[in-house]
Design an enzyme around this catalytic site. Structure first.
Site, PDB file in Angstrom:
ATOM      1  N   CYS A   9     -56.873  38.160 -22.702  1.00 50.51           N
ATOM      2  CA  CYS A   9     -57.333  38.147 -24.101  1.00 50.51           C
ATOM      3  C   CYS A   9     -56.150  38.655 -24.930  1.00 50.51           C
ATOM      4  O   CYS A   9     -55.530  39.666 -24.572  1.00 50.51           O
ATOM      5  CB  CYS A   9     -58.549  39.051 -24.287  1.00 50.51           C
ATOM      6  N   CYS A  48     -56.366  43.132 -15.265  1.00 50.73           N
ATOM      7  CA  CYS A  48     -57.351  42.116 -15.648  1.00 50.73           C
ATOM      8  C   CYS A  48     -56.662  40.760 -15.690  1.00 50.73           C
ATOM      9  O   CYS A  48     -55.502  40.668 -16.081  1.00 50.73           O
ATOM     10  CB  CYS A  48     -57.917  42.445 -17.031  1.00 50.73           C
ATOM     11  N   CYS A  77     -55.845  42.388 -26.231  1.00 47.30           N
ATOM     12  CA  CYS A  77     -56.156  43.473 -25.291  1.00 47.30           C
ATOM     13  C   CYS A  77     -54.925  43.877 -24.488  1.00 47.30           C
ATOM     14  O   CYS A  77     -54.251  43.035 -23.911  1.00 47.30           O
ATOM     15  CB  CYS A  77     -57.273  43.025 -24.351  1.00 47.30           C
ATOM     16  N   GLU A 110     -58.023  53.784 -15.052  1.00 45.10           N
ATOM     17  CA  GLU A 110     -58.322  54.832 -16.021  1.00 45.10           C
ATOM     18  C   GLU A 110     -59.810  54.827 -16.311  1.00 45.10           C
ATOM     19  O   GLU A 110     -60.440  53.778 -16.305  1.00 45.10           O
ATOM     20  CB  GLU A 110     -57.559  54.563 -17.319  1.00 45.10           C
ATOM     21  N   CYS A 113     -66.842  55.417 -19.655  1.00 48.58           N
ATOM     22  CA  CYS A 113     -66.370  54.037 -19.627  1.00 48.58           C
ATOM     23  C   CYS A 113     -65.568  53.850 -18.348  1.00 48.58           C
ATOM     24  O   CYS A 113     -64.563  54.537 -18.150  1.00 48.58           O
ATOM     25  CB  CYS A 113     -65.506  53.822 -20.869  1.00 48.58           C
TER      26      CYS A 113
HETATM   27  N1  SAH Z   1     -63.628  42.302 -19.629  1.00 54.49           N
HETATM   28  C1  SAH Z   1     -64.780  42.865 -20.244  1.00 54.49           C
HETATM   29  C2  SAH Z   1     -64.770  44.380 -20.367  1.00 54.49           C
HETATM   30  C3  SAH Z   1     -63.504  45.103 -20.787  1.00 54.49           C
HETATM   31  S1  SAH Z   1     -63.026  45.316 -22.444  1.00 54.49           S
HETATM   32  C4  SAH Z   1     -65.009  42.233 -21.591  1.00 54.49           C
HETATM   33  O1  SAH Z   1     -64.163  41.460 -22.017  1.00 54.49           O
HETATM   34  O2  SAH Z   1     -66.038  42.486 -22.184  1.00 54.49           O
HETATM   35  C5  SAH Z   1     -64.215  46.187 -23.372  1.00 54.49           C
HETATM   36  C6  SAH Z   1     -64.243  45.737 -24.826  1.00 54.49           C
HETATM   37  O3  SAH Z   1     -63.074  46.150 -25.569  1.00 54.49           O
HETATM   38  C7  SAH Z   1     -64.301  44.221 -24.963  1.00 54.49           C
HETATM   39  O4  SAH Z   1     -65.214  43.864 -25.962  1.00 54.49           O
HETATM   40  C8  SAH Z   1     -62.898  43.906 -25.415  1.00 54.49           C
HETATM   41  O5  SAH Z   1     -62.823  42.663 -26.020  1.00 54.49           O
HETATM   42  C9  SAH Z   1     -62.605  45.060 -26.332  1.00 54.49           C
HETATM   43  N2  SAH Z   1     -61.169  45.241 -26.646  1.00 54.49           N
HETATM   44  C10 SAH Z   1     -60.122  44.906 -25.883  1.00 54.49           C
HETATM   45  N3  SAH Z   1     -58.957  45.222 -26.505  1.00 54.49           N
HETATM   46  C11 SAH Z   1     -59.289  45.783 -27.688  1.00 54.49           C
HETATM   47  C12 SAH Z   1     -58.523  46.356 -28.743  1.00 54.49           C
HETATM   48  N4  SAH Z   1     -57.208  46.410 -28.692  1.00 54.49           N
HETATM   49  N5  SAH Z   1     -59.199  46.852 -29.799  1.00 54.49           N
HETATM   50  C13 SAH Z   1     -60.549  46.833 -29.819  1.00 54.49           C
HETATM   51  N6  SAH Z   1     -61.312  46.328 -28.852  1.00 54.49           N
HETATM   52  C14 SAH Z   1     -60.699  45.807 -27.775  1.00 54.49           C
END
Ligand code: SAH
Length: 406
Positions: free
Chosen positions: A151, A147, A154, A127, A140
């Protein structure tokens, strides 16, 4: 000839294709997304003589990336023989846009199906999200399908299927979205949507904040940044390309040196014990090592600050003491802080902090000299906000598998 083959592919019912891959027309390799070196090699392979290579590469590069053309026939300053040879061996095929969603706030999300690596099988999907603001338009993009980081806040981390995108697939995301936004010479912009202020190109910035961990796919991300920032083609300045990492420390220095992009770091916690839980990668590269790598990030200056992302999770990481600790930890690093209200997804084990709490946190950060730090969630209604990306099709497919197995 190529056109016919493509039409045939698209009208064949999918099951037939999947059952008899040998019947599918053989797809020609697409040059879309190729680096200059790859393009030159592709031209050499079809007999373009060494002395012409540079000039031809420059010409064709301009057609592919500046004009965004879809057919070799449109390359008006390229001789007929070479155009024919190109069309016999290569295509300019794009990944397929499967669906488009438009949020009430103007954010757009596309589900893109990549070409399949196995002839005839269905390709993987990623996406990408477009966020128009008054002074800029940000795309974006994704660096992986799914992934591996898991985390805990996420959504993408819950997706099973994972693979690296090729540099071509990364670049192709910008190209197909520019087409959708009518942003190549001769195309018409969509009528229904907010685009950034007059005189701006719709996409002024790129962030690698879609699916995946870009630094686990470093080589392809580095190559893609080279293509995206080439001044004779897609022309995005490296200062407007931001690579976001959860903290793959060993690759950070190379990112600054070789890709020259801006850096964003997903920090989210100020204590290792908590960050170990939120971002499990922290067990490998704890906060101190991560911040040391930021201190020595090549090219970080007050004019080119590192962005620290901090997701606001109710009762987890949002106390005033943590805000003060954040400021203390970042001392001496040219930094911006981006507070991200947690974007919920079905079944998520967290809630977003209350607005008051976010304001209190943000005031502490603001008083320490960091300006406007809260990121407004965009596109929440279409699950396009940070960390919400996970292909709907994948969910449907998983459901179909369950039903089939039961
Ligand atoms: N893997 C990379 C890039 C992808 S995520 C990274 O971790 O930076 C892009 C951003 O969105 C990251 O800061 C991630 O932690 C954040 N993110 C992921 N899930 C989220 C959520 N549910 N709400 C807000 N931010 C989120």
């Amino acid at each position: 000839m190529i056109k016919e083959a493509m039409i045939e592919t698209s009208i064949l019912p999918a099951p037939v294709l999947e059952q008899n891959p040998q019947d599918a027309p053989k797809a020609l390799p697409s040059l879309l997304g190729a680096t200059r070196e790859e393009l030159a090699a592709a031209l050499a392979a079809i007999g373009v003589p060494e002395r012409e290579l540079r000039m031809r590469t420059t010409q064709i590069w301009h057609w592919i990336y500046f004009h965004g053309i879809r057919s070799f026939d449109s390359m008006l300053n390229v001789g007929k023989n070479l155009r024919t040879a190109l069309a016999e061996h290569y295509s300019l095929e794009r990944p397929q846009v499967i669906s488009e969603q438009l949020s009430t706030d103007g954010t757009r999300k596309w589900l893109i199906r990549l070409a399949s690596e196995t002839e005839g099988a269905r390709g993987d999907e990623v996406e990408c999200v477009y966020i128009p603001e008054s002074d800029r338009g940000t795309l974006c993009i994704s660096s992986q399908v799914g992934c591996t980081l898991t985390c805990t806040f996420c959504h993408t981390g819950t997706q099973k299927l994972v693979r690296n995108l090729t540099a071509r697939e990364i670049v192709a995301q910008l190209v197909v979205v520019r087409e959708k936004l009518g942003d190549f010479p001769g195309l018409v912009p969509p009528k229904d949507g907010l685009l950034p202020g007059e005189g701006n190109r719709p996409i002024t910035n790129i962030v690698f904040m879609g699916m995946g961990e870009p630094l686990y796919n470093f080589d392809n991300v580095r190559k893609a940044v080279g293509v995206l920032s080439d001044g004779e083609g897609l022309s995005l300045s490296r200062r407007r390309i931001t690579v976001s990492t959860a903290g793959v420390v060993p690759q950070m220095e190379a990112l600054g040196r070789e890709a020259g992009s801006m850096l964003a770091v997903s920090l989210h916690a100020v204590r290792d014990e908590l960050r170990d839980r939120l971002v499990p990668l922290n067990r490998k590269y704890p906060i101190k090592e991560l911040l040391d790598a930021c201190r020595s990030y090549p090219g970080a200056t007050n004019a080119r600050r590192i962005t620290f992302e901090y997701v606001m999770l109710k009762g987890i990481n949002d106390s005033p003491a943590e805000a003060r600790e954040l400021v203390r930890l970042l001392k001496g690093i040219p930094a911006k802080i981006n507070l991200i209200p947690f974007n919920p997804w079905p079944g998520a084990p967290y809630e977003c902090s209350d607005w008051d709490t976010i304001e209190r946190f943000s005031t502490i950060v603001f008083n320490a000299g960091y300006a406007s730090p809260v990121r407004t969630p965009r596109g929440r209604d279409i699950l396009a906000a940070c960390g919400q990306l996970k292909s709907e099709t994948e969910k449907l497919r998983a459901r179909a598998r369950l039903i089939a197995e039961s």
